[in-house]
Scaffold this active site. Structure first.
Site, PDB file in Angstrom:
ATOM      1  N   SER A 217     -38.594   4.755  36.430  1.00  0.00           N
ATOM      2  CA  SER A 217     -37.713   3.877  35.669  1.00  0.00           C
ATOM      3  C   SER A 217     -36.311   3.883  36.261  1.00  0.00           C
ATOM      4  CB  SER A 217     -37.640   4.340  34.210  1.00  0.00           C
ATOM      5  OG  SER A 217     -38.890   4.250  33.582  1.00  0.00           O
ATOM      6  N   ARG A 218     -35.586   2.838  35.956  1.00  0.00           N
ATOM      7  CA  ARG A 218     -34.153   2.858  36.201  1.00  0.00           C
ATOM      8  C   ARG A 218     -33.486   3.621  35.059  1.00  0.00           C
ATOM      9  NH1 ARG A 218     -33.150  -0.373  40.450  1.00  0.00           N
ATOM     10  NH2 ARG A 218     -34.617  -2.071  40.897  1.00  0.00           N
ATOM     11  N   ALA A 219     -32.198   3.891  35.219  1.00  0.00           N
ATOM     12  CA  ALA A 219     -31.476   4.688  34.234  1.00  0.00           C
ATOM     13  C   ALA A 219     -31.563   4.049  32.848  1.00  0.00           C
ATOM     14  CB  ALA A 219     -30.028   4.842  34.651  1.00  0.00           C
ATOM     15  N   ILE A 220     -31.749   4.884  31.841  1.00  0.00           N
ATOM     16  CA  ILE A 220     -31.665   4.440  30.449  1.00  0.00           C
ATOM     17  C   ILE A 220     -30.318   4.878  29.884  1.00  0.00           C
ATOM     18  CG2 ILE A 220     -32.705   4.537  28.153  1.00  0.00           C
ATOM     19  CD1 ILE A 220     -35.363   5.207  29.494  1.00  0.00           C
ATOM     20  N   SER A 222     -28.664   7.629  31.524  1.00  0.00           N
ATOM     21  CA  SER A 222     -28.107   8.505  32.561  1.00  0.00           C
ATOM     22  C   SER A 222     -27.362   7.693  33.627  1.00  0.00           C
ATOM     23  CB  SER A 222     -29.236   9.298  33.228  1.00  0.00           C
ATOM     24  OG  SER A 222     -30.051   8.440  33.999  1.00  0.00           O
ATOM     25  N   THR A 226     -34.592   7.657  38.749  1.00  0.00           N
ATOM     26  CA  THR A 226     -35.234   7.892  40.045  1.00  0.00           C
ATOM     27  C   THR A 226     -35.303   6.618  40.872  1.00  0.00           C
ATOM     28  OG1 THR A 226     -36.532   9.744  39.194  1.00  0.00           O
ATOM     29  CG2 THR A 226     -37.373   8.637  41.151  1.00  0.00           C
ATOM     30  N   ASP A 279     -33.161   7.210  22.839  1.00  0.00           N
ATOM     31  CA  ASP A 279     -34.352   7.581  23.611  1.00  0.00           C
ATOM     32  C   ASP A 279     -35.106   8.608  22.780  1.00  0.00           C
ATOM     33  OD1 ASP A 279     -36.161   7.669  25.630  1.00  0.00           O
ATOM     34  OD2 ASP A 279     -34.943   8.845  27.014  1.00  0.00           O
ATOM     35  N   SER A 287     -43.440   5.873  26.392  1.00  0.00           N
ATOM     36  CA  SER A 287     -42.906   5.308  27.629  1.00  0.00           C
ATOM     37  C   SER A 287     -43.441   6.053  28.843  1.00  0.00           C
ATOM     38  CB  SER A 287     -41.376   5.370  27.603  1.00  0.00           C
ATOM     39  OG  SER A 287     -40.822   5.015  28.856  1.00  0.00           O
ATOM     40  N   LYS A 311     -31.034  16.717  27.184  1.00  0.00           N
ATOM     41  CA  LYS A 311     -31.723  15.887  26.198  1.00  0.00           C
ATOM     42  C   LYS A 311     -32.524  16.764  25.235  1.00  0.00           C
ATOM     43  CE  LYS A 311     -33.139  11.933  27.489  1.00  0.00           C
ATOM     44  NZ  LYS A 311     -33.868  10.840  28.168  1.00  0.00           N
TER      45      LYS A 311
END
Length: 516
Positions: A217-220, A222, A226, A279, A287, A311
């Site tokens: 995934s792209r940043a949520i 953060s 990655t 999240d 997810s 988290k």
């Protein structure tokens, strides 16, 4: 500037003049939500009673989409024109000036399930299937999505609901089959800046003969996901055919999950979770595991960093989340293993896509000053996966992983993966930097990961790839007054100033105690 359209076209067959407008690409970025702009005095608005935030269906020769309406009073939008945002234009793909039929969007029956969840009712598998089906089809506005996400946040999803949500998210996308008994993967639940172990684990594991098709995934919430960090080094927007070619030639890939339609509803939800900064546990589990199952994985390792500003805040919380991951995994046919790791401080030195990519390359290339904490954490995770995937006997995975990194096989494999995905890129550098110094001397006793991550985001990460934070000090270090603690990196002076202002207005990110 007003949209300037000719008048020589005629409405589409079967559509009346009061139902049609001509397509104009506005160039407005609405953050992936399709939006249509219509004049308040246009015939369609008047006849249909449309108001701002209405959901309307736009039909062109290429197909139909549902978009959110914004009503325009200013002169920049011409008469008889529908201005489409970038997201609407790329989704509908009309010809410039093409007549569009505009109508009310179909009634969404699944919203009754969302309302039920808002009032605390449990949802069954059919309800989740209906909601996720409509989300994946683009029928939910961002307001609807935010409502669903919030209604499911916290501890509002029990185990059965989490399983149902996960299965629904798998069912609306494609599911890959690699024709192998064991396909491995890993995931970190996040909350620990700089923890970019995936880019090290994947080539180590693939160099040992295991198959690891990594979708990320792209940043949520953060400064970098990655996929954001990998994109600095190689293309990640691969379709399924390109992903398959990469895995078949190298044994692995590191791609953005949103480009291959694996659990596509998840990418839509993530887009709204990001600005909400939400999240929650049930959605996190759904997810993560929906993506792993859709990518064809059979064995998955989950990294659970634990720390007061990570988290996952406590060992008890890690135990609860870990149990949910294992149970949901079992229900959907995945074997899930866990590693609880130290989440007290950032990993490596860089926080932000380019700075994290720099650290990864330093470890892979065995550079003398490569961050050892990133190296050791990645080796432990890779060792676990080698054992989980049957490439190493129990207790011998760490040794094998270390050998593969030390003799250059991991670097060769990573370079091959990058080449297969489109070619290795140079890491960009930020144009603007500012050092933040220790206000006093002493020993560093705590680091606030959340505030440090926020500073990196305000500096521009991840949208500005070179932006972020470079960390110079670690827990336990003894520092002198005026010694650099970290450096802010930005690609614009305004963002640098904004990040520094935020840092100065907060309690110290690095807690420094007198040395006794």
């Amino acid at each position: 500037m007003s949209a300037n359209m000719g008048t020589d076209s005629t409405p589409a067959h079967g559509a009346g003049a009061d139902e049609t407008l001509r397509a104009w690409r506005t160039g407005i970025d609405t953050y992936q939500e399709p939006v249509v702009y219509m004049r308040r005095d246009c015939a369609v608005c008047r006849s249909e009673g449309f108001t701002t935030q209405a959901r309307v269906q736009l039909t062109a020769r290429s197909g139909s989409i549902v978009a959110t309406l914004s009503v325009v009073d200013g002169p920049w939008l011409g008469h008889g024109i529908a201005g489409l945002s970038e997201a609407a234009w790329t989704s509908l793909r009309p010809q410039p000036g093409e007549w569009l039929t505009v109508s009310h969007a179909p009634v969404l029956e699944s919203l009754s399930h969302v309302r039920a969840k808002v009032y605390g009712h449990r949802l069954d598998a059919g309800a989740f299937s209906a909601v996720i089906g409509d989300i994946a089809a683009g029928r939910y506005s961002d307001l609807h999505l935010a409502t669903f996400i919030t209604a499911c946040a916290g501890d509002r999803l029990d185990l059965d609901e989490t399983v149902s949500l996960t299965r629904a998210m798998i069912d609306v996308g494609e599911r890959l089959d690699w024709g192998r008994d064991r396909v491995v993967d890993k995931h970190c639940v996040g909350g620990l800046p700089g923890n970019r172990t995936t880019l090290l684990v994947v080539p180590i594991v693939a160099a040992c003969g295991l198959t690891m098709p990594k979708t990320s995934s792209r940043a949520i919430t953060s400064p970098a996901g990655t996929a954001d960090t990998m994109e600095v080094l190689a293309p990640v927007d691969l379709d399924i055919a390109a992903m398959r070619r990469t895995v078949e030639s190298t044994g692995a890939c590191i791609v953005w999950g949103g480009s291959v339609r694996l659990s596509p509803a998840d990418d839509i939800l993530i887009r709204v979770e990001r600005p909400l900064d939400l999240d929650s546990e049930g959605q996190l589990v759904a997810s993560v595991l929906s993506k792993k199952a859709a990518a064809g994985s059979t064995h998955v390792l989950i990294d659970l960093p634990v720390g007061p500003t990570a988290k996952v805040r406590s060992a008890e919380a890690a135990k609860t989340l870990g149990r949910r991951l294992i149970e949901v995994g079992r229900a959907i046919g995945l074997q899930v293993a866990l590693r609880v790791t130290d989440g007290l401080q950032p990993v490596g030195r860089g926080i932000g896509p380019a700075l994290e990519a720099r650290d990864v390359l330093a470890v892979l290339r065995r550079e003398a000053d490569a961050p050892d904490d990133l190296r050791q954490r990645a080796l432990r995770l890779a060792g676990d996966i080698l054992e989980l995937g049957g490439a190493a006997p129990e207790g011998h995975g760490l040794r094998l992983a270390a050998e593969v990194l030390a003799d250059g096989r991991a670097w060769s494999k990573f370079a091959a993966i990058c080449e297969a995905q489109g070619g290795l890129r140079e890491v960009p550098l930020a144009s603007h930097r500012q050092v933040v110094e220790a206000p006093s001397g002493g020993r560093i006793t705590a680091i606030d990961n959340r505030v440090l991550s926020r500073a990196a985001k305000l500096a521009g990460a991840p949208k500005a790839p070179a932006a972020g934070v470079d960390v110079h000090a670690r827990l336990g270090d003894v520092v002198q007054a005026g010694q650099p603690l970290f450096t802010l990196h930005a690609q614009a002076p305004g963002e640098l100033a904004y990040a520094r202002q935020y840092v100065d207005a907060r309690p110290p990110i690095f807690q420094i105690s007198e040395v006794s």
